[in-house]
Enzyme design. Structure first.
Site, PDB file in Angstrom:
ATOM      1  N   LEU A  82       0.840  -1.208   0.000  1.00 18.68           N
ATOM      2  CA  LEU A  82       0.000   0.000   0.000  1.00 18.68           C
ATOM      3  C   LEU A  82       0.869   1.249   0.000  1.00 18.68           C
ATOM      4  CD1 LEU A  82      -2.921  -0.802   2.459  1.00 18.68           C
ATOM      5  CD2 LEU A  82      -2.816  -1.063  -0.028  1.00 18.68           C
ATOM      6  N   GLY A 127       0.966  -5.297   1.105  1.00 19.02           N
ATOM      7  CA  GLY A 127      -0.088  -5.353   0.083  1.00 19.02           C
ATOM      8  C   GLY A 127       0.371  -6.062  -1.185  1.00 19.02           C
ATOM      9  N   ASN A 150       4.730  -7.534   6.362  1.00 26.59           N
ATOM     10  CA  ASN A 150       5.632  -6.910   7.343  1.00 26.59           C
ATOM     11  C   ASN A 150       4.952  -5.812   8.160  1.00 26.59           C
ATOM     12  OD1 ASN A 150       5.362  -5.256   5.088  1.00 26.59           O
ATOM     13  ND2 ASN A 150       7.332  -4.263   5.395  1.00 26.59           N
ATOM     14  N   GLU A 151       3.604  -5.804   8.155  1.00 25.99           N
ATOM     15  CA  GLU A 151       2.878  -4.687   8.766  1.00 25.99           C
ATOM     16  C   GLU A 151       3.287  -4.390  10.202  1.00 25.99           C
ATOM     17  OE1 GLU A 151       1.626  -6.729   6.670  1.00 25.99           O
ATOM     18  OE2 GLU A 151       0.278  -5.681   5.303  1.00 25.99           O
TER      19      GLU A 151
HETATM   20  C1  LIG Z   1      -7.800  -3.035  13.955  1.00 25.95           C
HETATM   21  C2  LIG Z   1      -7.241  -3.276  12.581  1.00 25.95           C
HETATM   22  C3  LIG Z   1      -7.941  -2.502  11.516  1.00 25.95           C
HETATM   23  C4  LIG Z   1      -7.262  -2.606  10.178  1.00 25.95           C
HETATM   24  C5  LIG Z   1      -6.081  -1.666  10.046  1.00 25.95           C
HETATM   25  C6  LIG Z   1      -5.331  -1.903   8.784  1.00 25.95           C
HETATM   26  C7  LIG Z   1      -4.131  -1.027   8.604  1.00 25.95           C
HETATM   27  C8  LIG Z   1      -3.458  -1.300   7.296  1.00 25.95           C
HETATM   28  C9  LIG Z   1      -2.700  -2.515   7.381  1.00 25.95           C
HETATM   29  C10 LIG Z   1      -2.269  -3.333   6.438  1.00 25.95           C
HETATM   30  C11 LIG Z   1      -2.470  -3.308   4.992  1.00 25.95           C
HETATM   31  C12 LIG Z   1      -1.265  -3.249   4.189  1.00 25.95           C
HETATM   32  C13 LIG Z   1      -0.312  -2.357   4.407  1.00 25.95           C
HETATM   33  C14 LIG Z   1       0.824  -2.092   3.481  1.00 25.95           C
HETATM   34  O1  LIG Z   1       0.969  -2.580   2.404  1.00 25.95           O
HETATM   35  S1  LIG Z   1       1.900  -0.908   4.083  1.00 25.95           S
HETATM   36  C15 LIG Z   1       3.225  -0.834   2.927  1.00 25.95           C
HETATM   37  C16 LIG Z   1       4.312  -1.752   3.326  1.00 25.95           C
HETATM   38  N1  LIG Z   1       5.398  -1.649   2.414  1.00 25.95           N
HETATM   39  C17 LIG Z   1       6.669  -1.607   2.793  1.00 25.95           C
HETATM   40  O2  LIG Z   1       7.000  -1.694   3.961  1.00 25.95           O
HETATM   41  C18 LIG Z   1       7.698  -1.433   1.704  1.00 25.95           C
HETATM   42  C19 LIG Z   1       8.417  -0.163   1.853  1.00 25.95           C
HETATM   43  N2  LIG Z   1       9.355  -0.008   0.757  1.00 25.95           N
HETATM   44  C20 LIG Z   1      10.537  -0.672   0.690  1.00 25.95           C
HETATM   45  O3  LIG Z   1      10.867  -1.498   1.502  1.00 25.95           O
HETATM   46  C21 LIG Z   1      11.401  -0.369  -0.475  1.00 25.95           C
HETATM   47  O4  LIG Z   1      10.982   0.867  -1.007  1.00 25.95           O
HETATM   48  C22 LIG Z   1      11.354  -1.422  -1.592  1.00 25.95           C
HETATM   49  C23 LIG Z   1      12.079  -2.703  -1.133  1.00 25.95           C
HETATM   50  C24 LIG Z   1       9.927  -1.761  -2.019  1.00 25.95           C
HETATM   51  C25 LIG Z   1      12.106  -0.849  -2.824  1.00 25.95           C
HETATM   52  O5  LIG Z   1      13.405  -0.460  -2.478  1.00 25.95           O
HETATM   53  P1  LIG Z   1      14.232   0.504  -3.439  1.00 25.95           P
HETATM   54  O6  LIG Z   1      14.204  -0.009  -4.820  1.00 25.95           O
HETATM   55  O7  LIG Z   1      15.553   0.675  -2.789  1.00 25.95           O
HETATM   56  O8  LIG Z   1      13.403   1.860  -3.484  1.00 25.95           O
HETATM   57  P2  LIG Z   1      13.336   2.990  -2.365  1.00 25.95           P
HETATM   58  O9  LIG Z   1      13.202   2.396  -1.012  1.00 25.95           O
HETATM   59  O10 LIG Z   1      14.461   3.948  -2.577  1.00 25.95           O
HETATM   60  O11 LIG Z   1      11.937   3.694  -2.705  1.00 25.95           O
HETATM   61  C26 LIG Z   1      11.782   4.517  -3.861  1.00 25.95           C
HETATM   62  C27 LIG Z   1      10.754   5.566  -3.549  1.00 25.95           C
HETATM   63  O12 LIG Z   1       9.484   4.912  -3.291  1.00 25.95           O
HETATM   64  C28 LIG Z   1       9.003   5.310  -2.009  1.00 25.95           C
HETATM   65  N3  LIG Z   1       8.256   4.168  -1.415  1.00 25.95           N
HETATM   66  C29 LIG Z   1       8.691   2.940  -1.237  1.00 25.95           C
HETATM   67  N4  LIG Z   1       7.721   2.139  -0.729  1.00 25.95           N
HETATM   68  C30 LIG Z   1       6.643   2.932  -0.586  1.00 25.95           C
HETATM   69  C31 LIG Z   1       5.314   2.702  -0.105  1.00 25.95           C
HETATM   70  N5  LIG Z   1       4.881   1.498   0.317  1.00 25.95           N
HETATM   71  N6  LIG Z   1       4.470   3.751  -0.108  1.00 25.95           N
HETATM   72  C32 LIG Z   1       4.851   4.963  -0.530  1.00 25.95           C
HETATM   73  N7  LIG Z   1       6.097   5.248  -0.997  1.00 25.95           N
HETATM   74  C33 LIG Z   1       6.980   4.234  -1.030  1.00 25.95           C
HETATM   75  C34 LIG Z   1      10.253   5.658  -1.221  1.00 25.95           C
HETATM   76  O13 LIG Z   1       9.935   6.484  -0.129  1.00 25.95           O
HETATM   77  C35 LIG Z   1      11.062   6.374  -2.281  1.00 25.95           C
HETATM   78  O14 LIG Z   1      10.490   7.659  -2.452  1.00 25.95           O
HETATM   79  P3  LIG Z   1      11.375   8.948  -2.822  1.00 25.95           P
HETATM   80  O15 LIG Z   1      12.300   9.171  -1.664  1.00 25.95           O
HETATM   81  O16 LIG Z   1      10.384  10.040  -3.002  1.00 25.95           O
HETATM   82  O17 LIG Z   1      12.109   8.571  -4.080  1.00 25.95           O
END
Ligand SMILES: CCCCCCCC/C=C\C/C=C/C(=O)SCCNC(=O)CCNC(=O)[C@H](O)C(C)(C)COP(=O)(O)OP(=O)(O)OC[C@H]1O[C@@H](n2cnc3c(N)ncnc32)[C@H](O)[C@@H]1OP(=O)(O)O
Length: 280
Positions: A82, A127, A150-151
Site C-alpha cells: 500500500l 499489500g 511486514n505490517e
Molecule cells: C484493527 C485493525 C484494523 C485494520 C487496520 C489496517 C491497517 C493497514 C494494514 C495493512 C495493509 C497493508 C499495508 C501495506 O501494504 S503498508 C506498505 C508496506 N510496504 C513496505 O513496507 C515497503 C516499503 N518499501 C521498501 O521497503 C522499499 O521501497 C522497496 C524494497 C519496495 C524498494 O526499495 P528501493 O528499490 O531501494 O526503493 P526505495 O526504497 O528507494 O523507494 C523509492 C521511492 O518509493 C518510495 N516508497 C517505497 N515504498 C513505498 C510505499 N509502500 N508507499 C509509498 N512510498 C513508497 C520511497 O519512499 C522512495 O520515495 P522517494 O524518496 O520520493 O524517491
C-alpha cells in the site's frame, strides 16, 4: 463526421501518450499478462488499486481470455504494498475510498474465475504479498527479493482478511510467525513454507509462470472454476458481510496518533534510505 475522425484519433493518441497507464495488459492466445506499472515501486494508491480491479474485470468479460499472469514492469519490485502516503495525514473521505478500493481489488483477484499466476521478479512486501497470495500460484525469483506481510514492523496491523488469505496459503502456525514478527522471506524459504510454488532464476520467472498457468488451464474449465469458488468463497464472504465495519475500523485505526507517528517514522526512514542511495 468522417473529417472529425483523424482529429479525434490524434487527440486520443496524445492523451494516451501523456497519461501513462498504471496497468499494462498484454493479451496472448487465451490469457493475458497484467503488468503493474506505477513508478517507482508500484506502491498501491487508490488509482492503481482501481486500475487492477478494472483490468481483471475487463479480462473476465473477454470470452477469449481464461487466465492471467500478474507481474510488474519493474523487475526489481513486484509491488511495495500500500502507498503509505495514502494513510499518512489522510483526508477521511479519501481514506475510506482508498480502503474500499483495496477491499474491492482483493475480492476481485481472490475470487476471479480466471486462472491466475503471480510472476514475482522483485520485492513484494505487505499489500504486494497480498496480491501475490490472491493468485492461484506464485513463481518468484531466487536471490535478493523478499515477500511477506511486514505490517507489524511498521506499527500497523493487517486486517483479518489479509491474515485469512495467508492462513489459507501457508497454514495457521507459519502465519502466526510471519504475521506476528512481520517477516519477509526469500523465494527459497517461501517455497519451504508453501508461500511460493516455484523459486527460479529471474530470467525463468515468466516462462515458469506460463507453464503453471497452462497447467491450471488444462483442467476442465467449469470444474476448475467451481472448485476455486468452493475453496475461496467462504473467506471472501467473511469480508463481504463486514465491508462497512472493516472500512470504519481501518479509518479509526489509521487516524490514531500512534499509527500516524509510526507511519511518519517509517516514511522518514524510507526517505533517508532513498537519499543515501541517491548520494552514492
Ligand atoms: C484493527 C485493525 C484494523 C485494520 C487496520 C489496517 C491497517 C493497514 C494494514 C495493512 C495493509 C497493508 C499495508 C501495506 O501494504 S503498508 C506498505 C508496506 N510496504 C513496505 O513496507 C515497503 C516499503 N518499501 C521498501 O521497503 C522499499 O521501497 C522497496 C524494497 C519496495 C524498494 O526499495 P528501493 O528499490 O531501494 O526503493 P526505495 O526504497 O528507494 O523507494 C523509492 C521511492 O518509493 C518510495 N516508497 C517505497 N515504498 C513505498 C510505499 N509502500 N508507499 C509509498 N512510498 C513508497 C520511497 O519512499 C522512495 O520515495 P522517494 O524518496 O520520493 O524517491
Amino acid at each position: 463526421m468522417l473529417r472529425c475522425l483523424p482529429t479525434f484519433r490524434a487527440r486520443a493518441a496524445r492523451a494516451m501518450s501523456t497519461t501513462p497507464s498504471l496497468v499494462q495488459i498484454e493479451k496472448k492466445d487465451n490469457y493475458a499478462i497484467v503488468r503493474l506499472s506505477r513508478a517507482p515501486v508500484n506502491s498501491l494508491n487508490m488509482e492503481l488499486l482501481q486500475a487492477i480491479d478494472e483490468a481483471v474485470q475487463s479480462l473476465e468479460q473477454d470470452k477469449n481470455i481464461k487466465g492471467m499472469i500478474l507481474s510488474s514492469t519493474n523487475p526489481k519490485i513486484f509491488s511495495a504494498g500500500l502507498d503509505i502516503t495514502e494513510m499518512y495525514q489522510p483526508k477521511t473521505k479519501r481514506l475510506r475510498e482508498f480502503w474500499r478500493a483495496f477491499q474491492n481489488t482483493y475480492l476481485r483477484l481472490y475470487t476471479t474465475p480466471l486462472a491466475t499466476v503471480a510472476a514475482i521478479e522483485g520485492h513484494s512486501p505487505a499489500g504486494g504479498c497480498l496480491l501475490a497470495m490472491c493468485c492461484d500460484s506464485r513463481v518468484m525469483s531466487l536471490g535478493g527479493p523478499l515477500i511477506g506481510l511486514n505490517e507489524t514492523k511498521l506499527g500497523i496491523v493487517a486486517p483479518f482478511w489479509m491474515r485469512d488469505v495467508m492462513v489459507n496459503t501457508i497454514g495457521h502456525r507459519e502465519t502466526e510467525k510471519m504475521l506476528g514478527l512481520g517477516l519477509q522471506v526469500n523465494a527459497l524459504r517461501g517455497k519451504e513454507i508453501g508461500l511460493i510454488d516455484e523459486a527460479v532464476p529471474v530470467e525463468q520467472v515468466h516462462s515458469v509462470a506460463e507453464k503453471l498457468l497452462l497447467e491450471w488451464l488444462s483442467i476442465p474449465s467449469s470444474a476448475r472454476k467451481l472448485t476455486k469458488a468452493m475453496m475461496r468463497d467462504e473467506t471472501a464472504q467473511k469480508l463481504r458481510s463486514r465491508l462497512d465495519e472493516d472500512r470504519s475500523n481501518f479509518v479509526d485505526f489509521c487516524e490514531t496518533d500512534k499509527v500516524q507517528s509510526a507511519l511518519a517514522g517509517y516514511l522518514a526512514a524510507l526517505k533517508k534510505k532513498a537519499e543515501a542511495k541517491a548520494a552514492k
